[in-house]
Write a protein that holds these residues in place. Sequence first.
Motif, PDB file in Angstrom:
ATOM      1  N   VAL A  17      52.575  70.071  65.419  1.00  0.00           N
ATOM      2  CA  VAL A  17      53.551  70.387  66.462  1.00  0.00           C
ATOM      3  C   VAL A  17      53.355  69.393  67.599  1.00  0.00           C
ATOM      4  CG1 VAL A  17      54.413  72.125  68.051  1.00  0.00           C
ATOM      5  CG2 VAL A  17      53.409  72.825  65.860  1.00  0.00           C
ATOM      6  N   GLY A  20      54.002  63.097  69.246  1.00  0.00           N
ATOM      7  CA  GLY A  20      53.717  62.100  70.284  1.00  0.00           C
ATOM      8  C   GLY A  20      52.604  61.158  69.876  1.00  0.00           C
ATOM      9  N   MET A  21      52.075  60.459  70.865  1.00  0.00           N
ATOM     10  CA  MET A  21      51.157  59.361  70.580  1.00  0.00           C
ATOM     11  C   MET A  21      49.859  59.811  69.928  1.00  0.00           C
ATOM     12  SD  MET A  21      51.720  56.915  73.858  1.00  0.00           S
ATOM     13  CE  MET A  21      51.085  55.472  73.019  1.00  0.00           C
ATOM     14  N   GLU A  46      61.438  66.187  71.104  1.00  0.00           N
ATOM     15  CA  GLU A  46      62.359  65.144  71.526  1.00  0.00           C
ATOM     16  C   GLU A  46      63.220  64.697  70.345  1.00  0.00           C
ATOM     17  OE1 GLU A  46      60.703  62.111  74.245  1.00  0.00           O
ATOM     18  OE2 GLU A  46      58.769  63.072  73.891  1.00  0.00           O
ATOM     19  N   LEU A  56      57.289  53.269  78.774  1.00  0.00           N
ATOM     20  CA  LEU A  56      58.453  53.744  79.527  1.00  0.00           C
ATOM     21  C   LEU A  56      58.539  53.011  80.860  1.00  0.00           C
ATOM     22  CD1 LEU A  56      58.384  57.587  78.804  1.00  0.00           C
ATOM     23  CD2 LEU A  56      59.961  55.859  77.892  1.00  0.00           C
ATOM     24  N   LYS A  88      63.423  69.642  67.643  1.00  0.00           N
ATOM     25  CA  LYS A  88      63.153  71.058  67.360  1.00  0.00           C
ATOM     26  C   LYS A  88      61.879  71.502  68.062  1.00  0.00           C
ATOM     27  CE  LYS A  88      65.708  71.561  63.170  1.00  0.00           C
ATOM     28  NZ  LYS A  88      65.881  72.352  61.968  1.00  0.00           N
ATOM     29  N   GLY A 118      50.934  67.548  74.075  1.00  0.00           N
ATOM     30  CA  GLY A 118      50.944  66.671  75.240  1.00  0.00           C
ATOM     31  C   GLY A 118      50.905  67.443  76.546  1.00  0.00           C
ATOM     32  N   LEU A 164      51.543  56.606  87.882  1.00  0.00           N
ATOM     33  CA  LEU A 164      52.882  56.880  87.364  1.00  0.00           C
ATOM     34  C   LEU A 164      53.937  56.712  88.455  1.00  0.00           C
ATOM     35  CD1 LEU A 164      53.137  57.710  84.466  1.00  0.00           C
ATOM     36  CD2 LEU A 164      53.482  60.068  85.217  1.00  0.00           C
ATOM     37  N   LEU A 257      52.777  77.143  74.095  1.00  0.00           N
ATOM     38  CA  LEU A 257      52.823  77.598  72.710  1.00  0.00           C
ATOM     39  C   LEU A 257      51.445  78.109  72.267  1.00  0.00           C
ATOM     40  CD1 LEU A 257      54.328  77.723  69.959  1.00  0.00           C
ATOM     41  CD2 LEU A 257      53.497  75.395  69.549  1.00  0.00           C
ATOM     42  N   GLY A 486      48.833  48.863  79.660  1.00  0.00           N
ATOM     43  CA  GLY A 486      47.947  50.017  79.519  1.00  0.00           C
ATOM     44  C   GLY A 486      46.578  49.635  79.034  1.00  0.00           C
TER      45      GLY A 486
END
Lengths: 824, 114
Positions: A17, A20-21, A46, A56, A88, A118, A164, A257, A486
């Motif tokens: 679930v 992501g990275m 996403e 990003l 989803k 995340g 950020l 979750l 990064g």
Amino acid sequence: MDMSDMPQTKKLKLVMVGNGMAGVRTVEELLKLNPDLYDITVFGNEPHPNYNRIMLSPVLAGEQTIEQIITHPREWYAENGITLHTGKKVVKIDRQKRFVETEDGTRADYDRLLVATGSTPFILPIPGADLPGVIGFRDISDVEAMIEASGQYKNAVVIGGGLLGLEAANGFKIRGMDVSVVHIAPWLLERQLDEPAARLLQSNLETKGLKFLLQKQTAELVKGESGRVCAVRFKDGETVPADIVVMAVGIRPNTTLAESAGLHCDRGIRVNDTLQTVTDPRIYAIGECVNHRGIAYGLVAPLFEQAKVCANHLAQYGIARYEGSMTSTKLKVTGIDLFSAGNFTGGDDFEEIVFQDAGRGSYKKLTLKDNKLAGAVLYGDTLDGAWYFELMRDGTDVADIRDKLLFGRSHLGDSGHGDEKTRVMSLPDNAEICGCNGVCKGTIVQAIVAKKLFTLDEVRSHTKASSSCGSCTGLVETLLSATVGGDYSTAPSKKPMCGCTDHTHDEVRAAITANSLKSMPETMRFLDWKTPDGCTKCRPALNYYLLCAWPTEYEDDAQSRYINERAHGNIQKDGTFSVVPRMWGGLTNPKELRAIADVAEKFKVPEMKVTGGQRIDLFGIKKEDLPAMWADLSAAGFVSGHAYGKALRTVKTCVGSQWCRFGTQDSTGLGVKLEQMTWGSWMPHKYKLAVSGCPRNCAEATIKDFGVVCVDSGYELHVGGNGGIKVRVTDLLCKVETEEQVMEYCAAFTQLYREEAHYLERTAPWVERVGLAHIKSRVVEDEANRKMLAERFLISQKPAQIDPWKARAEGVASWEFKPLAEIA
Amino acid sequence: MTKDEPWLTVGRLEDIPKQGSRVIAAPGGNIAVFRTVDNEVFALRDKCPHKGGPLSQGIVHGKKVACPLHDWKIQLDTGIAVAPDEGCAASFPVRVVDGVVELSLTPNTGCPNH
Ligand code: SRM
Ligand SMILES: Cc1cc2nc3c(=O)[nH]c(=O)nc-3n(C[C@H](O)[C@H](O)[C@H](O)COP(=O)(O)OP(=O)(O)OC[C@H]3O[C@@H](n4cnc5c(N)ncnc54)[C@H](O)[C@@H]3O)c2cc1C
Ligand code: SF4
Ligand code: FES
């Protein structure tokens, strides 16, 4: 019976679930280890497949496009048999029946579940926080909203002056907006920088047109006529206009979750060192959503380390442990160089070294504790960031380089390449970076971008850059970090020997002695090697470590040696070999020269040359001819010169007091004695000595692994130098008075190197890694230890000083030099 | 290879070192016969697809050999270079019968570099 009727053993089901990275990296590592164990299903909130979230910021700044930052297109999932559900959101985990369910009712059963949800931007609980035009900076949809706003409106406000926030503000500015950064602390990046560095950063950003409102507390976001946000109001009553507000005040681990499924959460999902949730061992969690030993990481480098460990357990290897990471940060604003790592705020038992040059906009601060580097803040010139990070990770004793520390690695004796690093990013695309393989800057950058390369190893295998002599590694790392941004290239907190194991060189060496491991298969079994018989990196290393640990017992494994050492000659580009007989201290005489001439004529040697090591090289010898040639040389009194080996090469000498009008001691004679003592045994890398008769230093003793410079009152001993790719001048170890002492110190230093260096690490990088202070404490200050080291060296030398050439001329390993069969 | 092509006896399995290789000098050029750690035997043209390095002199690990000249890894069963490198060395049928190694000089299909 028809095989197809047989029931197939069913694969286990893995559900992930969060697409992501960290999660996808785990799956990738898992596929490498055990590709057939699971049927894998991935759910992502996403609408996109996995992308490089780090990028990003460059997308916002217009330096990259969304397409360019997709790291795993849908085909990747398909090719690996992964069922992918994008767009989803999973809303339920049923731990009894073991399935997950999404908002729209899609279900998937699992045997193992990986939660990688995340984190979410923290939105200040103030009036107006839910207005249109107020967003976080987390995903593609946020960036799309930001880009859209920049095309329609004028005023942007970023709340939060952290990494950020500044990257967001920089992006807005580049897209032509008026930008104000609101920050509650007295200076920017207060968690990464101390005040002086932050002031430099602020004034630099101000020249780019950014505005800063420090020590301001936001009270309210004001609704405009259109219903969209129109201004920010502060506690002190002031307001600034705002058509778009980005909240970048922090992130919260996304545990909704996990909590709903009863998994223990406390500032993140609690996991143990195997990345299993403490509540349910079937459920693993990884990434920004977890709390490991009290820390929730917010940078990818540690998350990728977690991914490796998690994958190891999912693949049922069950040996890896994640023990936490040290992190460093950089700011991805083009034209601004900022680096920080470790504890740089210091404290009572810390020392600080600070360098400030406001004129050049450069600031450096290092903190030290117990003679070890504890933290670093660099602003302006960050090229040494990676080096400082290494020193911290390796716990190097820096007492001896303290005064040079601030000036960086290039001031530690490197006279050739230090500057090149500074220039690397401004080099033209056709500048050659890797001289061995002829790889240019453009090719490397292109490969990094096009093939989405993240690590040095990936760049090596795709471009060959830095895969041969390794001298351009620093340049390639600079290119890598500058291109992907990064912290991708920062060294992990633990560096495994190779892909076959998770253990470091030091761990392997310690295990060999502590557990009396005496053969390679035994060592691999004991340490849970992942491959059946290792690879070209670990086998030669293990062979050496075993030989060094058990010099009189271990039986050398020829098949784990590079051909040069197996055939006792240097392989040439046409498959022939070269032969370099030893000439003690560079001395020779007519009889020896005649013998060499005879051999050269007899075997029709195509070329001869005097080497840089003061002896004679015979080139182009057919492998079959080697034993016969060695027999003749051996009869004339020659032994192998080991010009091919990780072993003592040569002892260079000058004429010294025998003939030279300046000579102070018998440098030639001492060189011969040293060579007779040190030739033979294997070393971590090649090893060179020299003895000069006076400080004019004609034998170049100060660029040798161990160099002696004779002076009137005795002998200066120098260590850790080399010529070659990256010239490093030696450090002075100490001064002694007699030849006997020179011999003893030389034996002790050599043995310390043999016992402690990593395989393929020459003395120069070894000295830099462990620190000269450490070497002095073992060799100079501790007499008993010095004598023990020297004795151990002489013991290892006994079995090693059997001339390998003579042995082969007499028939040892004769098959090596003959074809198995000849077919007419 | 065709059905009636002869198998040539080239030596005994024990004459090839484990994780090593021996060379067969043949009319079309050397052929390297490899023996892996689990006693599997493979034969390749002793010529690296990169710049012709002698593969027989490389380090054998798993079912791969590392070319001694520039460290390309070549797959022993197919002769194909491990990605991202590209190229192949011709592979030859080889078998062990009662400890005796037998080789055919007709290369397997699949690699143009005969
Ligand atoms: C023959 C010789 C050149 C010559 O014609 O003079 C030579 C030849 C080679 N050198 Fe060298 N080096 C030779 C002196 C040197 C010197 C000079 C010296 O020793 O005073 C240096 C610089 C000093 C030093 O090492 O600190 C030198 C620095 C290197 C390096 C770079 C080492 C480094 O740490 O940066 C390499 C690459 C390596 O070892 O990985 C190298 C590697 C090689 C190899 C072994 C490359 C290879 O792997 O095949 C060459 C083998 C040629 C061959 O087929 O025989 N050679 N090489 C010299 C042999 C000396 C001897 O008698 O044994
Ligand atoms: C703009 C920006 C710049 C950054 N720059 C750097 C940098 O320079 N260096 C650095 O090291 N780090 C940087 N980071 C941080 C880095 O991106 C994160 O540390 C990393 O992405 C975290 O990985 P993760 O897999 O834990 O979470 P994510 O990459 O966020 O992946 C989690 C995914 O799970 C999905 N998800 C959540 N809940 C559910 C659910 N219930 N069902 C389905 N899907 C769900 C989310 O939508 C998300 O796609 C940056 C982050 C941002 C936003
Ligand atoms: S260093 Fe130079 S001057 Fe000194 S003894 Fe040697 S050759 Fe003579
Ligand atoms: S010739 Fe084999 S790798 Fe270059």
